[in-house]
Design a protein around this motif. Structure first.
Motif, mmCIF file in Angstrom:
data_model
loop_
_atom_site.group_PDB
_atom_site.id
_atom_site.type_symbol
_atom_site.label_atom_id
_atom_site.label_comp_id
_atom_site.label_asym_id
_atom_site.label_seq_id
_atom_site.Cartn_x
_atom_site.Cartn_y
_atom_site.Cartn_z
ATOM 1 N N ASN A 82 -41.044 -10.526 17.770
ATOM 2 C CA ASN A 82 -39.982 -9.933 17.518
ATOM 3 C C ASN A 82 -39.828 -9.206 17.119
ATOM 4 O OD1 ASN A 82 -38.133 -12.523 18.101
ATOM 5 N ND2 ASN A 82 -39.140 -12.861 16.371
ATOM 6 N N GLN B 221 -36.606 -15.031 25.498
ATOM 7 C CA GLN B 221 -37.615 -14.738 24.646
ATOM 8 C C GLN B 221 -39.304 -14.793 25.774
ATOM 9 O OE1 GLN B 221 -37.000 -14.272 21.292
ATOM 10 N NE2 GLN B 221 -38.281 -15.851 21.481
ATOM 11 N N THR C 81 -34.715 -14.636 13.252
ATOM 12 C CA THR C 81 -36.428 -14.545 13.946
ATOM 13 C C THR C 81 -36.524 -16.098 13.447
ATOM 14 O OG1 THR C 81 -37.101 -14.026 12.454
ATOM 15 C CG2 THR C 81 -36.972 -12.780 13.958
#
Lengths: 146, 146
Positions: free
Chosen positions: A15, B141, A64
């Motif tokens: 991330n 993602q 996250t």
DNA sequence: ATAAAAACTGCAACAAATTTGCAAATTATC
DNA sequence: GATAATTTGCAAATTTGTTGCAGTTTTTAT
């Protein structure tokens, strides 16, 4: 624990976040306990992290999917998501504020996966809280309402 | 609504609390909406209640099982318990913070009743929150983690 | 390994959320 | 309706969470 730290690093890195001392520290404090309040965590960190950084860390953990905030035992708390913890759910008694742990329940987990699929979602974590009256308090309730 | 107000009165009285203007007001504001933040409620009350009283009211509502605090959509909020509301659950997307409503699900409710019985508890309310990634965010993602 | 770039931390000040004590007002009891 | 008990609003205090920025740590690219 080694494995968990690896997962933590992976998630942070994926991330775009660095893996730093304070972040590992907070993760460690969250790891071996029940849900904790911010204040609990701050205290247990014993000066090794600043309040601001703690809050920033928890925010990142939330975003996250590493940790999550919950309202449990009449307080706002933080806990790791079930990627990391063998989680369980709680029943809180409205009478005496006692917490009753519900051990991991296959049926619940299965149901949630079904729900997720139905809504085209990949579910990473969940919480279930139940409120009610425990055996003891059912008695006093009954007496009170006579 | 009449019936709900009756139940509200009963619960308050049974727990030794008076039924007052501000308390009915807050109950009314909670009744026809999604979970709301304290600030939302305070604003919608338009000066008809003081902040302190609002907090005291919500605390009583919590302790008597009338309302409950939840952490949903990345905010702390308050909602009536399912004694009063045809409740539903939420999935919150970790990517875009979107909320997806899960309509009332018989299986979940049944499961919770079973759990309650197993733990000798009379369950009066519950919340279920699921976190994950929605269809859109699964894509981004995937791209990010290449 | 090491230097430059990027990200993060602690600090201090700030802003928002929640709590508390107390006199005045409201609700319950008789 | 009068009195006792409870609750309210207000102001002040506390607790919880946020922000800007200079200095430090972590990462990246040698």
């Amino acid at each position: 624990m080694e494995k968990k730290l690896q997962i933590l690093s992976d998630i942070l890195r994926r991330n775009g976040y660095s893996i730093t001392r304070p972040r590992s520290l907070v993760f460690g404090l969250l790891n071996d306990e029940e849900p904790q309040s911010m204040h609990d965590i701050y205290m247990r960190a014993k000066g090794k992290i600043d309040r601001a950084s703690l809050y920033r860390t928890i925010k990142i953990f939330e975003q996250t999917g590493i940790a999550q905030r919950v309202y449990v035992g009449w307080k706002y708390k933080v806990e790791l998501t079930d990627i990391f913890l063998h989680h369980h759910h709680h029943i809180s008694c409205l009478g005496c504020h006692k917490l009753i742990a519900i051990s991991e329940d296959e049926q619940i987990e299965k149901l949630i996966q079904e729900l997720a699929v139905k809504h085209h979602v990949v579910a990473t974590s969940h919480q279930l809280e139940v409120q009610g009256y425990c055996a003891d308090c059912q008695l006093s309730q009954a007496v009170l309402s006579q």
